[in-house]
Motif scaffolding. Sequence first.
Motif, PDB file in Angstrom:
ATOM      1  N   ILE A   7       0.840  -1.203   0.000  1.00  0.00           N
ATOM      2  CA  ILE A   7       0.000   0.000   0.000  1.00  0.00           C
ATOM      3  C   ILE A   7       0.873   1.251   0.000  1.00  0.00           C
ATOM      4  N   ALA A   8       1.925   1.226   0.855  1.00  0.00           N
ATOM      5  CA  ALA A   8       2.834   2.373   0.921  1.00  0.00           C
ATOM      6  C   ALA A   8       3.543   2.580  -0.417  1.00  0.00           C
ATOM      7  N   GLY A   9       3.950   1.483  -1.056  1.00  0.00           N
ATOM      8  CA  GLY A   9       4.612   1.590  -2.354  1.00  0.00           C
ATOM      9  C   GLY A   9       3.695   2.166  -3.419  1.00  0.00           C
ATOM     10  N   SER A  10       2.440   1.707  -3.428  1.00  0.00           N
ATOM     11  CA  SER A  10       1.468   2.228  -4.398  1.00  0.00           C
ATOM     12  C   SER A  10       1.201   3.706  -4.158  1.00  0.00           C
ATOM     13  N   LEU A  11       1.118   4.092  -2.881  1.00  0.00           N
ATOM     14  CA  LEU A  11       0.871   5.496  -2.544  1.00  0.00           C
ATOM     15  C   LEU A  11       2.038   6.373  -2.974  1.00  0.00           C
ATOM     16  N   LYS A  12       3.262   5.877  -2.792  1.00  0.00           N
ATOM     17  CA  LYS A  12       4.443   6.630  -3.223  1.00  0.00           C
ATOM     18  C   LYS A  12       4.448   6.823  -4.728  1.00  0.00           C
ATOM     19  N   ARG A  13       4.117   5.771  -5.477  1.00  0.00           N
ATOM     20  CA  ARG A  13       4.086   5.881  -6.932  1.00  0.00           C
ATOM     21  C   ARG A  13       3.012   6.863  -7.376  1.00  0.00           C
ATOM     22  N   PHE A  14       1.852   6.830  -6.707  1.00  0.00           N
ATOM     23  CA  PHE A  14       0.783   7.770  -7.047  1.00  0.00           C
ATOM     24  C   PHE A  14       1.216   9.207  -6.784  1.00  0.00           C
ATOM     25  N   LEU A  15       1.826   9.449  -5.618  1.00  0.00           N
ATOM     26  CA  LEU A  15       2.254  10.804  -5.268  1.00  0.00           C
ATOM     27  C   LEU A  15       3.320  11.316  -6.230  1.00  0.00           C
ATOM     28  N   LEU A  16       4.250  10.442  -6.612  1.00  0.00           N
ATOM     29  CA  LEU A  16       5.282  10.840  -7.572  1.00  0.00           C
ATOM     30  C   LEU A  16       4.659  11.181  -8.927  1.00  0.00           C
TER      31      LEU A  16
END
Length: 245
Positions: A7-16
């Motif tokens: 979830i954290a990885g997906s959120l980071k990719r979305f924010l980037l």
Amino acid sequence: MQKAGRIAGSLKRFLLSALVFFLPSQLAYHFWPEFSHVFGIRVDYLAPAIYLTDIFIVSLFVLWLLGKPKISKGLIVWAIALGLLAFLNTFFAQNGGAAVYKWIKVFELIFLGYYVYSIKIVNLMKVLLKPLLLSLVFFSFLGILQFLNQGTLGGVAYLFGERSFSVATPGIALFEIGGGQYLRPYSTFSHPNSLAGFLGVALIVMVSLWKKLAFLKWLVLLLLFVALGLTFSSGAYLGLIIVGF
């Protein structure tokens, strides 16, 4: 733990991705403390502002901290040295409030550069390139529509950072053809030259990565050239010629 990590990885990719897409946006909330006034007149360059892109970067910073990153001693030394320089510069600045705000922005951008350099995301180029191409399509098209409309579009475009002006606005950037004056497109930038600079750098990036691009690249290239041409920015044209040589 693994689910939380995904979830954290997906959120980071979305924010980037969101950060890259909204790089041209000026959508922000400005504050007007005393140090942002000159002879009683508001100066937006001195005013602290929270931009939409700031929210994305701060969110990435929080996620980075929650991940308990390993920070090298060398990086700590550089951070302390830069912090000392910022303190001295702020202490001796004529406008201490503005200096503090600008140094916060400096540290924010340093973190962003370090974060992108240090993160381990598979296919990082895909994470960044697709939103960049979509951003170029949208913001170039917005500039072209402003030229055709000879003014800003308003409405939803405001949410992307468009400012309100028309060809009759005092001090607006114009060019003259055949005795008539026409609006140079701003898109969401503060000046057509800024838009041209952004598009020029984007063009250089596209040319250097052309073989890796498969998503909208011909549409992006067409809109980019049209929007860049309409800015009538001689500085951007000269810069591209020099880089070409």
